[in-house]
Design a protein around this motif. Structure first.
Motif, PDB file in Angstrom:
ATOM      1  N   THR A   1       3.885  51.394  -0.277  1.00 32.44           N
ATOM      2  CA  THR A   1       3.768  50.470   0.972  1.00 32.44           C
ATOM      3  C   THR A   1       3.484  51.292   2.108  1.00 32.44           C
ATOM      4  O   THR A   1       2.549  51.050   2.715  1.00 32.44           O
ATOM      5  N   PHE A   2       4.342  52.103   2.228  1.00 28.82           N
ATOM      6  CA  PHE A   2       4.413  52.821   3.734  1.00 28.82           C
ATOM      7  C   PHE A   2       3.567  54.002   3.580  1.00 28.82           C
ATOM      8  O   PHE A   2       2.835  54.466   4.596  1.00 28.82           O
ATOM      9  N   PHE A   3       3.775  54.694   2.639  1.00 29.60           N
ATOM     10  CA  PHE A   3       3.108  55.950   2.357  1.00 29.60           C
ATOM     11  C   PHE A   3       1.562  55.805   1.936  1.00 29.60           C
ATOM     12  O   PHE A   3       0.669  56.463   2.508  1.00 29.60           O
ATOM     13  N   TRP A   4       1.254  54.993   0.914  1.00 27.10           N
ATOM     14  CA  TRP A   4      -0.066  54.737   0.640  1.00 27.10           C
ATOM     15  C   TRP A   4      -0.799  53.569   1.118  1.00 27.10           C
ATOM     16  O   TRP A   4      -1.724  53.908   2.176  1.00 27.10           O
ATOM     17  N   GLU A   5      -0.388  52.171   1.255  1.00 25.36           N
ATOM     18  CA  GLU A   5      -0.998  51.224   1.810  1.00 25.36           C
ATOM     19  C   GLU A   5      -0.999  51.271   3.142  1.00 25.36           C
ATOM     20  O   GLU A   5      -2.089  51.096   3.842  1.00 25.36           O
ATOM     21  N   TYR A   6      -0.065  51.569   3.931  1.00 23.11           N
ATOM     22  CA  TYR A   6       0.054  51.573   5.386  1.00 23.11           C
ATOM     23  C   TYR A   6      -0.180  53.084   5.803  1.00 23.11           C
ATOM     24  O   TYR A   6       0.021  53.276   7.092  1.00 23.11           O
TER      25      TYR A   6
ATOM     26  N   PRO B   1      -0.896  49.165 -10.754  1.00 23.67           N
ATOM     27  CA  PRO B   1       0.622  49.341 -11.756  1.00 23.67           C
ATOM     28  C   PRO B   1       0.966  50.339 -12.038  1.00 23.67           C
ATOM     29  O   PRO B   1       2.102  50.936 -11.971  1.00 23.67           O
ATOM     30  N   TYR B   2      -0.109  51.300 -12.571  1.00 20.74           N
ATOM     31  CA  TYR B   2       0.050  52.475 -13.182  1.00 20.74           C
ATOM     32  C   TYR B   2       0.888  53.500 -12.214  1.00 20.74           C
ATOM     33  O   TYR B   2       1.580  54.341 -12.262  1.00 20.74           O
ATOM     34  N   PHE B   3       0.157  53.759 -10.761  1.00 24.13           N
ATOM     35  CA  PHE B   3       0.667  54.598  -9.854  1.00 24.13           C
ATOM     36  C   PHE B   3       1.936  54.027  -9.401  1.00 24.13           C
ATOM     37  O   PHE B   3       2.695  54.865  -8.711  1.00 24.13           O
ATOM     38  N   GLY B   4       2.185  52.743  -9.464  1.00 21.02           N
ATOM     39  CA  GLY B   4       3.513  52.231  -9.012  1.00 21.02           C
ATOM     40  C   GLY B   4       4.415  52.866 -10.052  1.00 21.02           C
ATOM     41  O   GLY B   4       5.421  53.092  -9.606  1.00 21.02           O
TER      42      GLY B   4
ATOM     43  N   SER C   1      15.040  53.342  -8.123  1.00 26.25           N
ATOM     44  CA  SER C   1      13.479  53.688  -8.309  1.00 26.25           C
ATOM     45  C   SER C   1      12.778  52.641  -7.902  1.00 26.25           C
ATOM     46  O   SER C   1      11.462  52.905  -7.424  1.00 26.25           O
ATOM     47  N   PHE C   2      13.005  51.486  -8.023  1.00 26.96           N
ATOM     48  CA  PHE C   2      12.048  50.420  -7.597  1.00 26.96           C
ATOM     49  C   PHE C   2      12.031  50.669  -6.093  1.00 26.96           C
ATOM     50  O   PHE C   2      10.853  50.301  -5.365  1.00 26.96           O
ATOM     51  N   LEU C   3      13.094  50.862  -5.153  1.00 22.17           N
ATOM     52  CA  LEU C   3      13.044  50.868  -3.997  1.00 22.17           C
ATOM     53  C   LEU C   3      12.283  52.076  -3.700  1.00 22.17           C
ATOM     54  O   LEU C   3      11.335  52.103  -2.530  1.00 22.17           O
ATOM     55  N   TYR C   4      12.255  53.322  -4.094  1.00 21.59           N
ATOM     56  CA  TYR C   4      11.366  54.234  -3.747  1.00 21.59           C
ATOM     57  C   TYR C   4       9.927  54.038  -3.986  1.00 21.59           C
ATOM     58  O   TYR C   4       9.152  54.426  -3.387  1.00 21.59           O
TER      59      TYR C   4
ATOM     60  N   PRO D   1      -4.970  47.198   4.762  1.00 17.51           N
ATOM     61  CA  PRO D   1      -4.009  46.862   3.587  1.00 17.51           C
ATOM     62  C   PRO D   1      -4.215  45.758   2.993  1.00 17.51           C
ATOM     63  O   PRO D   1      -4.668  44.679   3.590  1.00 17.51           O
ATOM     64  N   SER D   2      -3.917  45.667   1.663  1.00 15.20           N
ATOM     65  CA  SER D   2      -4.353  44.674   0.721  1.00 15.20           C
ATOM     66  C   SER D   2      -2.767  44.005   0.178  1.00 15.20           C
ATOM     67  O   SER D   2      -1.878  44.471  -0.188  1.00 15.20           O
ATOM     68  N   ILE D   3      -3.098  42.876   0.254  1.00 13.56           N
ATOM     69  CA  ILE D   3      -1.898  41.764  -0.177  1.00 13.56           C
ATOM     70  C   ILE D   3      -1.829  42.180  -1.681  1.00 13.56           C
ATOM     71  O   ILE D   3      -0.632  42.127  -2.018  1.00 13.56           O
ATOM     72  N   GLN D   4      -2.697  42.037  -2.547  1.00 18.45           N
ATOM     73  CA  GLN D   4      -2.392  42.397  -3.841  1.00 18.45           C
ATOM     74  C   GLN D   4      -1.632  43.766  -4.171  1.00 18.45           C
ATOM     75  O   GLN D   4      -0.591  43.767  -4.871  1.00 18.45           O
ATOM     76  N   ASP D   5      -1.926  44.818  -3.406  1.00 15.94           N
ATOM     77  CA  ASP D   5      -1.669  46.115  -3.699  1.00 15.94           C
ATOM     78  C   ASP D   5      -0.242  46.141  -3.109  1.00 15.94           C
ATOM     79  O   ASP D   5       0.511  46.891  -3.833  1.00 15.94           O
ATOM     80  N   LEU D   6       0.233  45.508  -2.215  1.00 16.45           N
ATOM     81  CA  LEU D   6       1.655  45.413  -1.616  1.00 16.45           C
ATOM     82  C   LEU D   6       2.444  44.740  -2.519  1.00 16.45           C
ATOM     83  O   LEU D   6       3.701  45.262  -2.557  1.00 16.45           O
ATOM     84  N   PHE D   7       2.149  43.836  -3.368  1.00 14.71           N
ATOM     85  CA  PHE D   7       2.982  43.256  -4.401  1.00 14.71           C
ATOM     86  C   PHE D   7       2.875  43.667  -5.752  1.00 14.71           C
ATOM     87  O   PHE D   7       3.745  44.273  -6.308  1.00 14.71           O
TER      88      PHE D   7
END
Length: 304
Positions: free
Chosen positions: A186-191, A157-160, A177-180, A200-206
């Motif tokens: 999602t695409f830059f970090w998780e995937y 959440p902090y890095f988000g 800003s939420f979309l960014y 990729p993690s389900i928790q992290d994506l949400f």
């Protein structure tokens, strides 16, 4: 009675004589003179000048407002400590490059952390077969990960929030800003970056974008309050500076790397082994690093 009539007749003749004595051919100046020195009402006369410019509700004239605006612009805070009045795509792109560099550095640091924290085994942190490993991880996910709660529900959440505030400082509204933040997490970090090491993690994506948006807006408002307070927290400039850094680390680091000297910075991804630097390759080989034809690196050029 006769005496009164004769006296009245003589008085009328005298008045008529004075009236006919007026020279009608002479020019008389009938213009109004506002010279206080010759005005018979000089006690009520004033030489003061008045500004009849339109007044604002706050009592200031437009000229005074323009002067205040000019002064405000001259003492304007650095970009990383304020919110742009309009969307600044260039500044957002610059911050995105900074996030890219920080992410690569973060992955490098995480390879030194214990496996109990990162859940990466030695095979995951190796650069061998990097491309095929990313493909396998992406095809297997997303999954419910078993990372530490601190990583999933505090750090993500902090890095988000960090992604979110980067866009807010560039002049984008809350939803944009939420979309960014969603795109970056999602695409830059998780995937993207993290998928080279784990699925990729389900928790992290949400958690990262949704909780990050809430945390990020709180971070932004706290940052603005501190700057309005002169950069102090509880009367301490040091505590204020530390707080401002953690509330907007990307903006501060971007400023240190680029705006500190005002010259150009160039950031590129490199795929040539050891940046095509023979000396660096030889040093790595002598240090025991096995040769691999798969290489990815971040090249930063600072032009003074």
């Amino acid at each position: 009675m006769k005496k009164q009539a004769i006296a009245g007749l003589l008085l009328g003749c005298t008045a008529s004589t004075n009236a006919f004595a007026l020279d009608t051919n002479s020019a008389y100046d009938m213009d109004y003179q506002d010279d206080c020195s010759t005005n018979i009402y000089s006690s009520y006369c004033s030489n003061a000048s008045f500004d009849f410019s339109p007044m604002r509700l706050d009592g200031e004239t437009p000229s005074k407002v323009a002067e205040n605006d000019s002064l405000a612009q001259s003492t304007q805070l650095p970009h990383y400590l304020r919110v742009s009045d309009e969307r600044d795509w260039d500044y957002l792109m610059e911050q995105s490059y900074t996030i890219l560099g920080l992410s690569v550095a973060t992955v490098g640091l995480m390879t030194f952390l214990p496996e109990s924290i990162t859940k990466w085994d030695s095979e995951d942190s190796s650069i061998k077969n990097l491309g095929s490993k990313w493909k396998d991880n992406v095809s297997q996910g997303p999954v419910w990960d078993k990372d530490e709660h601190f990583l999933n529900y505090v750090m993500h959440p902090y890095f988000g929030g960090v992604y979110y505030t980067a866009a807010r400082h560039a002049g984008f509204n809350e939803f944009e800003s939420f979309l960014y933040s969603t795109t970056m997490s999602t695409f830059f970090w998780e995937y993207g970056v993290e998928a080279f090491a784990e699925v990729p993690s389900i928790q992290d994506l949400f958690v990262t974008p949704f909780f990050g948006a809430v945390v990020g807006e709180v971070m932004l408002q706290q940052e603005l309050r501190i700057t309005e307070n002169g950069g102090e927290v509880m009367g301490s400039e040091t505590l204020g500076s530390v707080s401002l850094f953690f509330l907007n680390p990307v903006g501060h680091i971007h400023y240190w790397v680029t705006d500190a000297w005002g010259d150009e910075t160039e950031v590129n991804l490199a795929y040539n082994a050891w940046f095509s630097n023979g000396d660096a390759a030889q040093y790595a080989y002598d240090a025991g690093m096995p040769y691999t034809d798969q290489f990815i690196g971040l090249e930063v050029k600072l032009k003074f």
